[in-house]
Design a protein around this motif. Structure first.
Motif, PDB file in Angstrom:
ATOM      1  N   UNK A   1     172.234  15.104  58.338  1.00 24.05           N
ATOM      2  CA  UNK A   1     171.270  14.888  57.265  1.00 24.05           C
ATOM      3  C   UNK A   1     170.028  14.218  57.843  1.00 24.05           C
ATOM      4  N   UNK A   2     168.886  14.835  57.588  1.00 29.45           N
ATOM      5  CA  UNK A   2     167.632  14.425  58.209  1.00 29.45           C
ATOM      6  C   UNK A   2     166.943  13.343  57.399  1.00 29.45           C
ATOM      7  N   UNK A   3     166.407  12.356  58.106  1.00 30.00           N
ATOM      8  CA  UNK A   3     165.645  11.292  57.444  1.00 30.00           C
ATOM      9  C   UNK A   3     164.323  11.858  56.937  1.00 30.00           C
ATOM     10  N   UNK A   4     163.731  11.248  55.921  1.00 30.41           N
ATOM     11  CA  UNK A   4     162.457  11.732  55.378  1.00 30.41           C
ATOM     12  C   UNK A   4     161.376  11.839  56.454  1.00 30.41           C
ATOM     13  N   UNK A   5     160.702  12.978  56.476  1.00 29.99           N
ATOM     14  CA  UNK A   5     159.575  13.168  57.378  1.00 29.99           C
ATOM     15  C   UNK A   5     159.935  13.351  58.831  1.00 29.99           C
TER      16      UNK A   5
ATOM     17  N   UNK B   1     152.420  28.089  61.982  1.00 31.12           N
ATOM     18  CA  UNK B   1     152.636  26.639  61.886  1.00 31.12           C
ATOM     19  C   UNK B   1     151.530  25.982  61.058  1.00 31.12           C
ATOM     20  N   UNK B   2     150.300  26.353  61.352  1.00 27.66           N
ATOM     21  CA  UNK B   2     149.176  25.740  60.632  1.00 27.66           C
ATOM     22  C   UNK B   2     149.267  26.030  59.137  1.00 27.66           C
ATOM     23  N   UNK B   3     149.622  27.264  58.787  1.00 25.01           N
ATOM     24  CA  UNK B   3     149.741  27.603  57.368  1.00 25.01           C
ATOM     25  C   UNK B   3     150.917  26.870  56.728  1.00 25.01           C
ATOM     26  N   UNK B   4     151.997  26.703  57.478  1.00 26.81           N
ATOM     27  CA  UNK B   4     153.158  25.981  56.945  1.00 26.81           C
ATOM     28  C   UNK B   4     152.794  24.524  56.672  1.00 26.81           C
ATOM     29  N   UNK B   5     152.086  23.874  57.589  1.00 27.24           N
ATOM     30  CA  UNK B   5     151.724  22.472  57.414  1.00 27.24           C
ATOM     31  C   UNK B   5     150.762  22.295  56.244  1.00 27.24           C
ATOM     32  N   UNK B   6     149.858  23.255  56.063  1.00 23.58           N
ATOM     33  CA  UNK B   6     148.968  23.210  54.899  1.00 23.58           C
ATOM     34  C   UNK B   6     149.786  23.376  53.618  1.00 23.58           C
ATOM     35  N   UNK B   7     150.754  24.289  53.627  1.00 21.84           N
ATOM     36  CA  UNK B   7     151.603  24.521  52.452  1.00 21.84           C
ATOM     37  C   UNK B   7     152.407  23.268  52.108  1.00 21.84           C
ATOM     38  N   UNK B   8     152.940  22.593  53.121  1.00 21.12           N
ATOM     39  CA  UNK B   8     153.715  21.371  52.883  1.00 21.12           C
ATOM     40  C   UNK B   8     152.822  20.169  52.602  1.00 21.12           C
ATOM     41  N   UNK B   9     151.589  20.242  53.039  1.00 20.68           N
ATOM     42  CA  UNK B   9     150.677  19.116  52.857  1.00 20.68           C
ATOM     43  C   UNK B   9     150.746  18.108  53.977  1.00 20.68           C
ATOM     44  N   UNK B  10     151.510  18.379  55.028  1.00 21.06           N
ATOM     45  CA  UNK B  10     151.623  17.431  56.120  1.00 21.06           C
ATOM     46  C   UNK B  10     152.472  17.964  57.253  1.00 21.06           C
TER      47      UNK B  10
ATOM     48  N   UNK C   1     159.242  17.095  47.822  1.00 22.85           N
ATOM     49  CA  UNK C   1     158.069  17.326  48.650  1.00 22.85           C
ATOM     50  C   UNK C   1     156.818  16.727  48.026  1.00 22.85           C
ATOM     51  N   UNK C   2     156.662  16.882  46.715  1.00 21.99           N
ATOM     52  CA  UNK C   2     155.453  16.389  46.065  1.00 21.99           C
ATOM     53  C   UNK C   2     155.458  14.879  45.883  1.00 21.99           C
ATOM     54  N   UNK C   3     156.642  14.279  45.875  1.00 24.37           N
ATOM     55  CA  UNK C   3     156.689  12.823  45.841  1.00 24.37           C
ATOM     56  C   UNK C   3     156.365  12.317  47.241  1.00 24.37           C
ATOM     57  N   UNK C   4     156.230  11.037  47.392  1.00 24.39           N
ATOM     58  CA  UNK C   4     155.906  10.487  48.705  1.00 24.39           C
ATOM     59  C   UNK C   4     157.162  10.146  49.490  1.00 24.39           C
ATOM     60  N   UNK C   5     158.298  10.700  49.072  1.00 19.30           N
ATOM     61  CA  UNK C   5     159.559  10.415  49.759  1.00 19.30           C
ATOM     62  C   UNK C   5     159.613  11.092  51.118  1.00 19.30           C
ATOM     63  N   UNK C   6     159.016  12.267  51.246  1.00 22.17           N
ATOM     64  CA  UNK C   6     159.126  13.039  52.487  1.00 22.17           C
ATOM     65  C   UNK C   6     158.383  12.396  53.652  1.00 22.17           C
ATOM     66  N   UNK C   7     157.308  11.681  53.385  1.00 26.42           N
ATOM     67  CA  UNK C   7     156.583  10.921  54.411  1.00 26.42           C
ATOM     68  C   UNK C   7     156.104  11.791  55.571  1.00 26.42           C
ATOM     69  N   UNK C   8     155.423  12.857  55.258  1.00 25.02           N
ATOM     70  CA  UNK C   8     154.795  13.668  56.296  1.00 25.02           C
ATOM     71  C   UNK C   8     153.443  13.066  56.678  1.00 25.02           C
ATOM     72  N   UNK C   9     152.987  13.364  57.887  1.00 26.46           N
ATOM     73  CA  UNK C   9     151.632  12.969  58.274  1.00 26.46           C
ATOM     74  C   UNK C   9     150.654  13.857  57.519  1.00 26.46           C
ATOM     75  N   UNK C  10     149.782  13.295  56.688  1.00 21.38           N
ATOM     76  CA  UNK C  10     148.895  14.121  55.848  1.00 21.38           C
ATOM     77  C   UNK C  10     148.088  15.114  56.681  1.00 21.38           C
ATOM     78  N   UNK C  11     148.048  16.347  56.244  1.00 19.70           N
ATOM     79  CA  UNK C  11     147.326  17.383  56.986  1.00 19.70           C
ATOM     80  C   UNK C  11     145.834  17.099  57.015  1.00 19.70           C
ATOM     81  N   UNK C  12     145.330  16.422  55.990  1.00 19.94           N
ATOM     82  CA  UNK C  12     143.900  16.131  55.930  1.00 19.94           C
ATOM     83  C   UNK C  12     143.465  15.155  57.021  1.00 19.94           C
ATOM     84  N   UNK C  13     144.409  14.395  57.577  1.00 22.26           N
ATOM     85  CA  UNK C  13     144.069  13.420  58.614  1.00 22.26           C
ATOM     86  C   UNK C  13     144.023  14.041  60.009  1.00 22.26           C
TER      87      UNK C  13
END
Length: 329
Positions: A25-29, A82-91, A191-203
């Motif tokens: 089981x994977x940790x968030x992000x 990959x780039x499209x996937x990260x945009x789709x996920x938002x991070x 995914x839409x909550x902040x639980x996943x903790x991805x690095x924001x794509x906008x950054x």
């Protein structure tokens, strides 16, 4: 009979125990898993059969899914997916797990430097499965089966764009909106909550990936690339050059060392020949300036003297009386 049955049952149980897999089981992000899937041959607008592949990425914690259908598995295509996937996920997750796909790991076991550069720019670590341990990325393998059985099965589409448009709608309305059996949540909610903790794509600043392919200039003063031909100055015939294609530009750049010798728009169709008038004019000029091959060095000679008959000999023959012949009855 009973002993034999017990022996068989014990053997079956042992096989089940050995085949058991420890669920990770994977940790968030933390991690995404990625894979290619071959989806068969389909007709394009011209009626030609083309190979269709699915790029599949799933986030380990939320089980959010992304899929993109392509006609190749080239490195440039992998980077763009990959780039499209990260945009789709938002991070971007901290790491991405792969099997030993040749776009990521070279034949000598080393990671592809071009893909390493992309991963470093995006900020994720590359993880690969150990040989013959593809089950390590079981999450994405199950998603590949899910894409084929739930989305592709008996589906019709006009072309690749239509297929990807349908896939996007399916991701939004079905795949990521369903209640996941393992997590007990909808992937879209995690995914839409902040639980996943991805690095924001906008950054992350935009990345330009450049394909580089070595080529040799043919005698027609052209190089072949992606089933098309591009002209170069005739002075480079027979020389080694590098063909470059940027992922975010529609231009093919041809270099000899550090010098750009030609630039062309990307061909619109396979098999097309893209030329510059200047290159063709130079080629014709060189052809006309070529010195014709020298004529063979030969002379007409007579090695033997011609016999000459004195004229008085002919005169004696003329003056000689004719002989008559008397016919006998």
């Amino acid at each position: 009979m009973s002993v034999k049955f017990e022996h068989i049952r014990s053997a079956v149980l042992r096989r089940k125990i050995f085949a058991a897999t420890l669920r990770f089981e994977t940790a968030p992000g933390l991690q995404a898993q990625c894979d290619w899937a071959y989806c068969g041959r389909h007709a394009d607008r011209a009626g030609r059969l083309i190979n269709v592949y699915a790029f599949v990425m799933v986030l380990g914690f939320s089980r959010a899914l992304f899929v993109k259908f392509t006609t190749s598995m080239r490195l440039a295509t992998l980077v763009e997916c990959h780039r499209e996937a990260f945009v789709f996920f938002g991070g971007v997750p901290q790491q991405v797990l792969y099997d030993n796909m040749k776009q990521v790991k070279l034949d000598d076991g080393e990671l592809n430097p071009a893909f390493v550069d992309f991963a470093a720019h995006q900020g994720f670590a590359i993880k690969t499965c150990r040989p013959r341990r593809a089950r390590t990325k079981g999450k994405v393998e199950r998603m590949v089966d899910y894409v084929k059985d739930n989305f592709l099965l008996a589906r019709q589409f006009a072309d690749l764009d239509d297929l990807n448009a349908q896939a996007t709608a399916w991701l939004d309305n079905t795949a990521n909106a369903r209640l996941h059996a393992t997590t007990g949540h909808r992937p879209v909610d995690l995914l839409k909550s902040e639980i996943e903790h991805l690095t924001p794509i906008a950054s992350i600043r935009p990345y330009t990936f450049i394909e580089r392919h070595p080529r040799k200039v043919a005698k027609e003063s052209r190089v072949s690339f992606n089933a098309c031909r591009y002209s170069v100055p005739p002075a480079y015939v027979g020389r080694d050059v590098t063909v470059e294609l940027a992922s975010d530009a529609g231009t093919v750049v041809i270099r000899s060392g550090d010098v750009i010798v030609a630039e062309h728009p990307v061909a619109a169709r396979r098999g097309e020949s893209v030329t510059q008038k200047q290159h063709i004019d130079e080629l014709w000029k060189l052809a006309l300036q070529r010195t014709p091959s020298p004529l063979p060095n030969w002379r007409l000679t007579f090695d033997h003297a011609v016999a000459a008959t004195p004229l008085d000999r002919y005169e004696r023959i003329i003056d000689r009386p004719l002989r008559t012949t008397t016919e006998v009855a």
